[in-house]
Design a protein around this motif. Structure first.
Motif, mmCIF file in Angstrom:
data_model
loop_
_atom_site.group_PDB
_atom_site.id
_atom_site.type_symbol
_atom_site.label_atom_id
_atom_site.label_comp_id
_atom_site.label_asym_id
_atom_site.label_seq_id
_atom_site.Cartn_x
_atom_site.Cartn_y
_atom_site.Cartn_z
ATOM 1 N N VAL A 21 0.818 -1.216 0.000
ATOM 2 C CA VAL A 21 0.000 0.000 0.000
ATOM 3 C C VAL A 21 0.853 1.269 0.000
ATOM 4 C CG1 VAL A 21 -1.707 1.319 1.312
ATOM 5 C CG2 VAL A 21 -1.930 -1.159 1.113
ATOM 6 N N LEU A 22 1.823 1.361 0.896
ATOM 7 C CA LEU A 22 2.649 2.562 0.972
ATOM 8 C C LEU A 22 3.471 2.752 -0.303
ATOM 9 C CD1 LEU A 22 3.370 4.945 2.705
ATOM 10 C CD2 LEU A 22 5.156 3.588 3.784
ATOM 11 N N ALA A 23 3.978 1.665 -0.839
ATOM 12 C CA ALA A 23 4.725 1.757 -2.092
ATOM 13 C C ALA A 23 3.807 2.185 -3.227
ATOM 14 C CB ALA A 23 5.380 0.422 -2.420
ATOM 15 N N GLY A 24 2.572 1.708 -3.212
ATOM 16 C CA GLY A 24 1.602 2.103 -4.233
ATOM 17 C C GLY A 24 1.292 3.584 -4.169
ATOM 18 N N LEU A 25 1.144 4.106 -2.937
ATOM 19 C CA LEU A 25 0.911 5.544 -2.779
ATOM 20 C C LEU A 25 2.094 6.358 -3.275
ATOM 21 C CD1 LEU A 25 -0.754 5.628 0.741
ATOM 22 C CD2 LEU A 25 -1.842 6.108 -1.451
ATOM 23 N N ALA A 26 3.292 5.923 -2.928
ATOM 24 C CA ALA A 26 4.496 6.618 -3.389
ATOM 25 C C ALA A 26 4.601 6.562 -4.905
ATOM 26 C CB ALA A 26 5.741 6.010 -2.738
ATOM 27 N N LEU A 27 4.253 5.420 -5.469
ATOM 28 C CA LEU A 27 4.304 5.250 -6.918
ATOM 29 C C LEU A 27 3.291 6.162 -7.603
ATOM 30 C CD1 LEU A 27 5.519 3.693 -9.289
ATOM 31 C CD2 LEU A 27 3.789 1.945 -8.905
ATOM 32 N N ARG A 28 2.068 6.207 -7.072
ATOM 33 C CA ARG A 28 1.053 7.085 -7.666
ATOM 34 C C ARG A 28 1.459 8.549 -7.549
ATOM 35 N NH1 ARG A 28 -2.649 3.111 -5.707
ATOM 36 N NH2 ARG A 28 -2.899 4.216 -3.745
ATOM 37 N N PHE A 29 2.061 8.926 -6.433
ATOM 38 C CA PHE A 29 2.532 10.302 -6.257
ATOM 39 C C PHE A 29 3.622 10.626 -7.283
ATOM 40 C CE2 PHE A 29 5.474 13.374 -4.334
ATOM 41 C CZ PHE A 29 4.606 14.446 -4.189
#
Length: 75
Positions: A21-29
């Motif tokens: 989840v956190l990596a996904g948020l960073a990736l989307r950002f």
């Protein structure tokens, strides 16, 4: 030296579903910021394009100015 992610690479990155989840948020950002930067640079180049070249890219002057006036976060 700078590296720009191409639109196809951005599409591949945004379709990753197996990341935490956190990596996904960073990736989307990161994808969002990269997209914004691409729009900003593209509109700056369009603003500096000589008017006689606008028909070559299928735009007239009012359409080009409308695109240039958009903020970077608008598609």
């Amino acid at each position: 030296m700078s590296y720009t992610i191409q639109p196809m690479q951005i599409a591949v990155l945004t379709n990753q579903s197996h990341v935490p989840v956190l990596a996904g948020l960073a990736l989307r950002f990161a994808v969002m910021v990269t997209t914004w930067d691409l729009r900003r640079r593209t509109r700056a180049h369009l603003r500096d394009l000589p008017p006689h070249l606008l028909p070559d890219i299928g735009l007239d002057h009012p359409a080009a100015m409308a695109e240039v006036s958009k903020p970077f976060w608008r598609a």
